[in-house]
Each structure stands twice: as C-alpha cells, then as structure tokens.
Enzyme design. Structure first.
Site, PDB file in Angstrom:
ATOM      1  N   GLU A 255      38.514  29.737  11.618  1.00 14.70           N
ATOM      2  CA  GLU A 255      37.497  30.283  11.261  1.00 14.70           C
ATOM      3  C   GLU A 255      36.866  31.050  12.345  1.00 14.70           C
ATOM      4  O   GLU A 255      36.683  32.490  12.509  1.00 14.70           O
ATOM      5  CB  GLU A 255      36.726  28.734  10.925  1.00 14.70           C
ATOM      6  CG  GLU A 255      36.341  28.017  10.094  1.00 14.70           C
ATOM      7  CD  GLU A 255      36.705  28.793   9.082  1.00 14.70           C
ATOM      8  OE1 GLU A 255      36.345  29.959   8.184  1.00 14.70           O
ATOM      9  OE2 GLU A 255      37.291  28.584   8.062  1.00 14.70           O
ATOM     10  N   HIS A 258      38.210  34.476  11.643  1.00 20.05           N
ATOM     11  CA  HIS A 258      37.585  35.465  11.486  1.00 20.05           C
ATOM     12  C   HIS A 258      35.932  35.633  11.938  1.00 20.05           C
ATOM     13  O   HIS A 258      36.226  37.317  11.903  1.00 20.05           O
ATOM     14  CB  HIS A 258      37.121  34.308   9.725  1.00 20.05           C
ATOM     15  CG  HIS A 258      38.268  34.054   9.027  1.00 20.05           C
ATOM     16  ND1 HIS A 258      38.904  34.685   8.071  1.00 20.05           N
ATOM     17  CD2 HIS A 258      38.241  32.710   8.494  1.00 20.05           C
ATOM     18  CE1 HIS A 258      39.652  34.608   7.171  1.00 20.05           C
ATOM     19  NE2 HIS A 258      39.259  33.409   7.672  1.00 20.05           N
TER      20      HIS A 258
END
Length: 489
Positions: A255, A258
């Site tokens: 994550e 991202h």
C-alpha cells in the site's frame, strides 16, 4: 481568465469533491460505526450525484470546444477532461446515484457475510450490484464490448482481448514453474506469536523506510488493506495476523507503493486530472515493485530479518538466508493478497475470467460460489474449504469494481519491465537495500514515473520509464531466475 483557466478552476472544485467522496469511503472502512451504513449509503449517493452533474455539465463541452492548452501538460489536461466527460454523459445520473447507494450498502453486507461464512446472505445484494453494473456497462459500451467499457475505467486504452492474450502467454510458464517448485521441500517457517502492537510499530517503520510521508498520510487497520487519496492527503491501511506478521508487513509495503506514487506526483498537478495515478495497472506496478522486487529481495530481507529479531526475539529462523527463503515461500493457499509472487497472477486470471462471464451474462450470481470453487480446484489442485477463502475473500465486487482485477496482473507485468531497467541504471543498489535504504530505488521510480501522474497514457508511461513497450517477458524471466535459485531447480 482564459477559457482554459475557467475550465481548470471548475475542474479543481470537481476534483476536491471527489477527494471528499474518497474520504467518506476511507472512513467507512476504518472508523465509521457499523450501524451508520444505511446513512453512509445515502451520503455517498448524494455526493456521487453532484459529481456526475459536474462531470456531465454541458458547460464542460462548451469550454472544451474553445479552450487552448498553454503547454504539453495543458493538452494532457484537456485530453483527460474530454475523455472523462464523454464517458460520463453516456451513463444516466440516476444510475450513478443508484450504484453509489447500493455498493455502499453491499460493502457492509459483504464484510458481515465474510465474517459469518454466509454466501447466501451476500448474494442478493451482489445480484443488485451486478445488474446495475451491467446496465452501466451497456450504456458506456454504446454497442461495443461491455467488459471492455469497464476495463476502460481502470486501464484506458486496453481491451479484454489484449489482457487475455497476455494472460494466455503467461499461464503455461507459471503453472510449470509452480509445479516444479511445489515438488521441492518447503523452507523453514516462522514460529510463535507476534504481538499486534509490535507488528504495527515495525510496519510504520517500514512505511517510512519506503519513503511514505507521514505528514501527509497515516496508517490504520482495515479488513482489506487499501490506499486512499492523492496529493497532500494519502492514507493507507493494513491488517495484522498473530501468527503471520508478513501479512501485515508486506500489505503495508504494497500500500505504501500506491501511496508513494500519489505523493510523488508533481504538485503542479494537484487537484487536476493529471494529479493522480494514470491507471490502476501503473498504480499496481508501483505497489508490486515496492513489495516484491525490492521488499522481498534478498538484500532488503537481510535488513528486515535484523529488525524482526530486534522486535520479536527468536522466531525460529536461524539466519538471513533462511529468512529470505521464508519470505518467498511458495505454498498452497487460498487468499490472493497472501499469495506468493509465483502464484499471484493465477489468482487474478481466475477472477478475470469469472467477472467477464458475470458481466456477459454467461454466469449467474447464484452460481458464482460453485463456479469459483470448481475453477479454483482446477487451477490450484485442491478444494476451497470455506467462503472467506473463496468467493467472499475480496471486497471488489461488492463495491462494483468490475474490470479492476486484471490490472493487478498487468501491474506485475509492468513492474517486471521497470525492475529490469532500474537494475540496469542503479549499480550498487543491493548494498543500499541491505541497510534498509530504499532511497535510490524509490527515487528512481519517482523521477522516471511517479512525478508525471496522468501526463501520458498507461502504456506510454511504462514505455517512457522502462525504455521499451510493456511485455511479460521480463517478469517471467525474473520469476524463473528467482525461484529456480531459491528452490535449487
């Protein structure tokens, strides 16, 4: 102001409202009281109606007719506003509002059904979601392929046929390599329990090690890890498992990939169509190269081994080399997000085929569980043991993200291309990674890809950074070399 300036001022407000909608979604996944779900559905529907009205306002078309771009970035802004406008006006505003309301409710029902192992409790609302997404797809396709129209939302310029060709080229090599690996003895596994507090302490250290700017972000827990937001407010979530800290650590690194993409985009593009990742496939290329080629590499895991020894004491792994093998164990399992690099894409291919069939009407929602279970056993060689390990494991279909799944595997393909070029450009990278220093790798990605946001098309973004057109060949070569060495094939 010029027409271009007027249009961009209008767009800035639209983008800001979109960020607010995203924050509502983040809150729903992390902090919202469970009983607030029906009201949140109404809130999400209301803001979606406002966004749809702004994105489809005839004034936008009028401004696009006369606006003159001042430079290359301005031309890209107009291109993206036009692409979104033409797409938005094809779908009725009432349909967008109904989808927002139903998917908000479906998300809560999915979470409850998953916790209760109760597929039947979820299927009625999923039927509603599928029906609405089919309706939307038909409107967007305007006589073309319905699933292609859905993929366009996440990887514009790519068709289902092109994706299928890539997957068909990859599948035989993946299946063969997996079979050879699983025929070898498994590496030694971690032992013992890993306290949640210690996991979260190390996971925040990992986030910072990979360049996540905590002054513009935060780390929380959620059922399904995700990243949310762009620009100056980019948040991530992770999850913990008492006996599997890798679940927490590598979900976090994923994550952060991202989030770092969003944080790395030029501030000149803040609250504009270029101010977020160009596509989900390119987005996934960042999360996967952070997680796998960097985070699961032998150099970085040697640093992580020392950090885990400091935080948890003895956990049954005698040295860094054994730890590297444990991190990269190829094992039987059901969960996509916990799958090793070698098998991950096979999980995506399963979902890609099933959701294409759902959207085409070739598979009914009532038959989804049995279709999933049959396909999983055929692909992986063993049966699904419970719904949370099968068709209830992912949140995506509950929130209407049809066409999203294939971008995960496309991201792996893109990451393979980027890794090949990055390694060629950065001599001595492993020496830095062995000290927990990812700055050269993450800096290379920021300089060559992340800063440009949506300036170029997805394929052009990867080609510009890697120096060649996207191809699965670098990924397949990387996987073969890595796992052949790990398992002495």
């Amino acid at each position: 102001m010029s027409t271009f300036d007027t249009l961009m001022a209008y767009e800035r407000d639209t983008q800001a409202l979109g960020q607010i909608a995203g924050r509502l979604g983040w809150d729903q996944e992390t902090m919202m009281p469970r009983g607030a779900a029906p009201q949140r559905g109404e809130e999400m529907a209301a803001i979606e109606a406002v966004l749809h009205a702004r994105r489809s306002d005839p004034k936008v078309a009028e401004w696009l007719e006369t606006a003159e771009a001042p430079d290359e970035a301005g031309a890209a802004q107009l291109r993206e506003i036009k692409r979104r406008y033409e797409r938005t006006v094809k779908a009725p505003a009432d349909l967008a509002r109904r989808i927002a309301r139903v998917t908000s409710e479906a998300q809560g029902k999915w979470a409850a059904a998953r916790a209760d192992e109760d597929v039947a409790a979820f299927l009625p609302v999923l039927q509603e979601v599928v029906a609405l997404k089919r309706e939307e797809g038909q409107a967007l396709a305007a006589g073309g392929d319905l699933y292609d129209a859905m993929v366009e939302d996440y990887e514009h310029g790519t068709t289902a046929a092109e994706i299928a060709a890539i997957f068909d080229a990859m599948r035989p090599g993946l299946v063969d390599l997996r079979a050879r690996v699983l025929d070898r003895p498994a590496p030694k596994a971690l032992q013992g329990a890993f306290a949640e507090g210690a996991q979260m302490k190390l996971t925040r250290k990992l986030a910072k090690a990979f360049g996540y700017d905590m002054s513009h972000g935060r780390v929380d827990k959620a059922v399904h890890p995700f990243s949310s937001g762009s620009g100056l407010d980019v948040r991530i979530t992770t999850r913990t498992s008492e006996h599997d800290p890798f679940n927490c650590f590598y979900s976090t690194i994923h994550e952060v990939g991202h989030a770092a993409y969003e944080q790395g985009i030029s501030r000149d593009y803040l609250l504009t169509p270029l101010g977020s990742g160009v596509s989900m496939g390119v987005h996934e290329s960042q999360s996967r190269i952070y997680e796998n080629q960097i985070g699961r590499g032998e150099a970085f895991t040697s640093w992580l081994y020392d950090e885990m020894r400091a935080g948890f004491g003895d956990f049954g792994i005698p040295d860094a080399e054994s730890f590297y093998k444990a991190v990269n164990t190829v094992h039987k399992g059901y969960i996509r997000t916990e799958a090793d690099e070698l098998q991950y894409n096979l999980h995506i291919m399963l979902r890609f085929d099933l959701e294409r069939a759902l959207m085409a009407g070739d598979l009914e929602v009532s038959d989804l569980e049995s279709a999933w279970n049959d396909r999983f056993e055929a692909d992986f060689g063993y049966a699904v043991d419970k719904p949370s390990n099968g068709c209830l494991q992912d949140v995506h279909w509950s929130v209407g993200l049809f066409g999203y799944f294939p971008t995960y595997a496309l991201g792996n393909v893109y990451a393979g291309c980027l890794n090949q070029k990055m390694r060629a450009d950065l001599s001595g990278l492993d020496t830095e990674l062995a000290m927990g220093n990812t700055a050269s790798a993450t800096g290379w990605l920021r300089e060559n890809l992340q800063q440009y946001g949506g300036l170029r098309s997805p394929h052009a973004t990867i080609a510009q950074a890697a120096g060649f057109a996207p191809s699965p060949a670098p990924l397949m070569q990387y996987l073969d070399e890595k796992f052949s060495r790990l398992y002495d094939l």
